[in-house]
Design an enzyme around this catalytic site. Structure first.
Site, PDB file in Angstrom:
ATOM      1  N   LYS A  22       0.909  -1.320   0.012  1.00 11.47           N
ATOM      2  CA  LYS A  22      -0.182  -0.130  -0.002  1.00 11.47           C
ATOM      3  C   LYS A  22       0.824   1.216   0.004  1.00 11.47           C
ATOM      4  CE  LYS A  22      -1.996   1.812   3.892  1.00 11.47           C
ATOM      5  NZ  LYS A  22      -1.490   3.083   4.223  1.00 11.47           N
ATOM      6  N   ASN A  23       1.795   1.288   1.114  1.00  7.51           N
ATOM      7  CA  ASN A  23       2.609   2.597   0.913  1.00  7.51           C
ATOM      8  C   ASN A  23       3.546   2.848  -0.110  1.00  7.51           C
ATOM      9  OD1 ASN A  23       1.251   2.912   3.380  1.00  7.51           O
ATOM     10  ND2 ASN A  23       2.717   2.696   4.853  1.00  7.51           N
ATOM     11  N   CYS A 116      -6.166   8.179   9.124  1.00  6.57           N
ATOM     12  CA  CYS A 116      -6.249   7.524  10.373  1.00  6.57           C
ATOM     13  C   CYS A 116      -6.159   8.397  11.584  1.00  6.57           C
ATOM     14  CB  CYS A 116      -5.372   6.295  10.396  1.00  6.57           C
ATOM     15  SG  CYS A 116      -5.991   4.745   9.683  1.00  6.57           S
ATOM     16  N   ARG A 121      -0.322  14.459  13.293  1.00  5.29           N
ATOM     17  CA  ARG A 121       0.113  14.354  11.621  1.00  5.29           C
ATOM     18  C   ARG A 121      -0.026  15.633  10.921  1.00  5.29           C
ATOM     19  NH1 ARG A 121      -1.986   8.570   9.537  1.00  5.29           N
ATOM     20  NH2 ARG A 121       0.055   8.541   8.766  1.00  5.29           N
ATOM     21  N   ASP A 304       3.768   0.819  12.301  1.00  4.12           N
ATOM     22  CA  ASP A 304       2.756   0.191  11.703  1.00  4.12           C
ATOM     23  C   ASP A 304       2.223  -1.292  12.265  1.00  4.12           C
ATOM     24  OD1 ASP A 304       2.058   2.428  10.500  1.00  4.12           O
ATOM     25  OD2 ASP A 304       2.409   1.755   8.303  1.00  4.12           O
ATOM     26  N   ARG A 396      -9.188  -0.265   4.194  1.00  2.00           N
ATOM     27  CA  ARG A 396      -8.435   0.704   3.509  1.00  2.00           C
ATOM     28  C   ARG A 396      -7.058   0.185   3.033  1.00  2.00           C
ATOM     29  NH1 ARG A 396      -6.994   5.866   6.902  1.00  2.00           N
ATOM     30  NH2 ARG A 396      -5.413   5.552   5.245  1.00  2.00           N
TER      31      ARG A 396
HETATM   32  C1  UD1 Z   1       3.922   6.956   6.484  1.00  2.00           C
HETATM   33  C2  UD1 Z   1       3.030   5.711   6.208  1.00  2.00           C
HETATM   34  C3  UD1 Z   1       2.462   5.265   7.632  1.00  2.00           C
HETATM   35  C4  UD1 Z   1       3.667   5.045   8.738  1.00  2.00           C
HETATM   36  C5  UD1 Z   1       4.268   6.153   8.760  1.00  2.00           C
HETATM   37  C6  UD1 Z   1       5.691   6.073   9.704  1.00  2.00           C
HETATM   38  C7  UD1 Z   1       2.084   5.892   3.873  1.00  2.00           C
HETATM   39  C8  UD1 Z   1       1.033   5.988   3.186  1.00  2.00           C
HETATM   40  N1  UD1 Z   1       2.177   5.919   5.342  1.00  2.00           N
HETATM   41  O1  UD1 Z   1       3.144   7.966   7.096  1.00  2.00           O
HETATM   42  O2  UD1 Z   1       1.625   3.811   7.451  1.00  2.00           O
HETATM   43  O3  UD1 Z   1       2.743   4.953   9.946  1.00  2.00           O
HETATM   44  O4  UD1 Z   1       5.007   6.594   7.395  1.00  2.00           O
HETATM   45  O5  UD1 Z   1       6.349   5.079   9.336  1.00  2.00           O
HETATM   46  O6  UD1 Z   1       3.427   5.817   3.556  1.00  2.00           O
HETATM   47  N2  UD1 Z   1       5.503  14.815  10.960  1.00  2.00           N
HETATM   48  C9  UD1 Z   1       5.405  16.074  11.195  1.00  2.00           C
HETATM   49  N3  UD1 Z   1       5.340  17.163   9.957  1.00  2.00           N
HETATM   50  C10 UD1 Z   1       5.333  16.632   8.740  1.00  2.00           C
HETATM   51  C11 UD1 Z   1       4.992  15.308   8.673  1.00  2.00           C
HETATM   52  C12 UD1 Z   1       5.305  14.344   9.731  1.00  2.00           C
HETATM   53  O7  UD1 Z   1       5.480  16.598  12.300  1.00  2.00           O
HETATM   54  O8  UD1 Z   1       4.991  17.645   7.899  1.00  2.00           O
HETATM   55  C13 UD1 Z   1       5.389  13.699  12.102  1.00  2.00           C
HETATM   56  C14 UD1 Z   1       4.182  12.934  12.156  1.00  2.00           C
HETATM   57  O9  UD1 Z   1       3.420  13.865  12.923  1.00  2.00           O
HETATM   58  C15 UD1 Z   1       4.762  11.744  12.743  1.00  2.00           C
HETATM   59  C16 UD1 Z   1       5.805  11.417  12.063  1.00  2.00           C
HETATM   60  O10 UD1 Z   1       6.432  12.848  11.923  1.00  2.00           O
HETATM   61  O11 UD1 Z   1       4.762  11.987  14.157  1.00  2.00           O
HETATM   62  C17 UD1 Z   1       6.163  10.389  11.097  1.00  2.00           C
HETATM   63  O12 UD1 Z   1       5.200  10.886  10.140  1.00  2.00           O
HETATM   64  P1  UD1 Z   1       5.314  10.575   8.585  1.00  2.00           P
HETATM   65  O13 UD1 Z   1       6.844   9.688   8.548  1.00  2.00           O
HETATM   66  O14 UD1 Z   1       5.433  11.637   7.852  1.00  2.00           O
HETATM   67  O15 UD1 Z   1       4.138   9.511   8.340  1.00  2.00           O
HETATM   68  P2  UD1 Z   1       3.381   9.396   7.107  1.00  2.00           P
HETATM   69  O16 UD1 Z   1       4.448   9.867   5.870  1.00  2.00           O
HETATM   70  O17 UD1 Z   1       2.075  10.188   7.332  1.00  2.00           O
END
Ligand code: UD1
Length: 418
Positions: A22-23, A116, A121, A304, A396
């Site tokens: 998925k990711n 989710c 986030r 995850d 999802r």
């Molecule tokens: C992706 C994965 C998700 C996984 C996560 C962490 C996809 C579609 N989803 O989510 O399944 O759980 O990586 O391995 O690939 N953060 C900020 N600011 C930002 C972006 C992120 O503070 O602009 C923080 C988030 O709140 C969180 C952390 O960084 O605490 C990690 O988030 P991130 O690695 O960005 O996760 P996703 O890309 O949303």
């Protein structure tokens, strides 16, 4: 709203084929926008989140054809650059489309993403990366507009190795003028898959899988076909389904290299694991031993898998401690698991899981994708019948989860509640 009805107690045994990731699929579908033309993708999981990406592509003016796991995406007719609020709200990963739209068309409009509910986030790191590339961002009552006369390669140092921000920075800079260097980049295998896909398309990217990624801007991309990597979290889920039910499962078409910390924790707990190039065999012990887990960015233990491990170790001998270091609100499922007899307490970032001898069937609700999967695991091992509501969250991210579990001897049905 649909529910799973699960009669627990069967040991899961047999062979299961792991689906495409998925990711990895989500950013790769987005990346198709960068080349005005046709892209053919294989091994794309047929799940709600990929459906949602197709909806966005279609709303922008593109076309999507589906033949099981083969997807043909035609982006030559794209003529809109705005993602409707309703789709942004349904799925957080929709934000990944922004990097591709802005990278190609130098303009994009969207609203804050949903998905989710596992923490705040934010998307500040995504927006900062865009600004570094010369993109102007204006915000008006929650609507974000990105514009650039030209996108110029730059040095982007991420405050945290965010997966999404790394992917968006790559997508926005593939067609930029000059070189972009992303430091403190996320190192997840899905980012390597995105790099491999884009390089096949004609991009010039190196370093994915390390914390420094270099993108040399290019003008021209080409039509290609690409096979999406296997889903490492689905793999981990089936390993845990074997562990919690005392079963024996062979997982096919996966990549064991992507699961090193998960495999090592399951071995520590007493599972026998055999690894080949694309398969993993697991045989559960009579009783699992408690372990400790800390979630970390890749190559650390994946967040995850956190809820899925909590569920698995709720029936282990001893006390398991989990520390969640990535998301601040990822324990919502705990109160549902406790309704089934689990003994879990949460203190800040930590969950303390006192192993219990038995779980019992109950009426519970999925709170998010992986939290929902954790309930499925518990239900498979529980005495009696469990009804899991709100399984839309689970659909999802898992392709044919119920069918795959039935093939392994589990008793699970889907029902639509009116
Ligand atoms: C992706 C994965 C998700 C996984 C996560 C962490 C996809 C579609 N989803 O989510 O399944 O759980 O990586 O391995 O690939 N953060 C900020 N600011 C930002 C972006 C992120 O503070 O602009 C923080 C988030 O709140 C969180 C952390 O960084 O605490 C990690 O988030 P991130 O690695 O960005 O996760 P996703 O890309 O949303």
């Amino acid at each position: 709203m649909s529910s799973y009805i699960i009669k627990g107690g069967n040991k899961l045994t047999g062979t299961v084929k792991i689906s495409g990731s998925k990711n990895a699929a989500l950013p790769i579908i987005a990346a198709c926008i960068l080349n005005k033309g046709i892209t053919t993708l294989y091994n794309v999981p047929n799940i709600q989140d990929t459906q949602m990406m197709y909806e966005i592509i279609k709303i922008l003016g593109g076309k999507v054809q589906k033949k099981k796991n083969k997807i043909i995406i035609d982006t030559s007719t794209i003529e809109k650059y705005e993602i409707p609020d309703i789709l942004m709200h349904k799925m957080r990963s929709s934000v990944i489309i922004v990097g591709a739209i802005i990278g190609k068309y130098k303009t994009a409009t969207f609203t804050y993403p949903g998905g989710c509910d596992i923490g705040a986030r934010p998307i500040d790191l995504h927006l900062k990366a865009f600004e570094k590339l010369g993109i102007t961002i204006t915000q008006n009552y929650g609507t974000i507009t990105c514009n650039a006369e030209k996108i110029t390669g730059s040095k982007i140092d991420l405050d945290f190795p965010s997966v999404g921000a790394t992917e968006n920075a790559i997508l926005a800079s593939v067609l930029a003028e000059g070189k972009t260097i992303i430091t403190n980049a996320a190192r997840e295998p899905e980012i390597i898959d995105l790099q491999n896909f884009l390089n096949k398309m004609g991009a010039k990217i190196k370093g994915a899988g390390t914390d420094e990624i270099e993108i040399e801007g290019t003008k021209k991309l080409k039509e290609i076909s690409y096979n999406i990597m296997p889903d490492r979290i689905e793999t981990g889920t089936f390993l845990c389904l074997a562990a919690i039910t005392g079963g024996k499962i062979e997982l096919e078409k996966t990549n064991p290299n992507h699961l090193t910390p998960v495999i090592s924790k399951l071995e520590e707990a007493g599972n026998k694991i055999e690894i080949k190039k694309e398969t993993i065999k697991i045989e559960a012990p009579k009783k699992l031993k408690a372990i400790d887990i800390k979630t970390m960015p890749y190559p650390g233990f994946p967040t995850d898998m956190q809820s899925i491990m909590a569920s698995t170790f709720s029936i282990a001998k001893g006390t398991t401690i989990i520390v969640e270091n990535i998301f601040e609100n990822r324990y919502k499922y705990v109160q549902e698991l406790n309704k089934m007899g689990a003994k879990i307490t949460v203190e800040g970032k930590s969950a303390i899981i006192r192993g219990t001898r038995k779980l019992y069937g109950a009426n519970v609700k999925a709170t998010d994708l992986r939290g929902g999967a954790a309930l499925v695991l518990a239900a498979m091992a529980a005495k009696g019948t469990t009804i899991i509501e709100n399984i839309e969250y689970i659909l999802r991210g898992y392709e044919e989860l119920d069918e795959k579990i039935r093939q392994l001897g589990g008793n699970i049905e889907i029902t639509k509640l009116i």
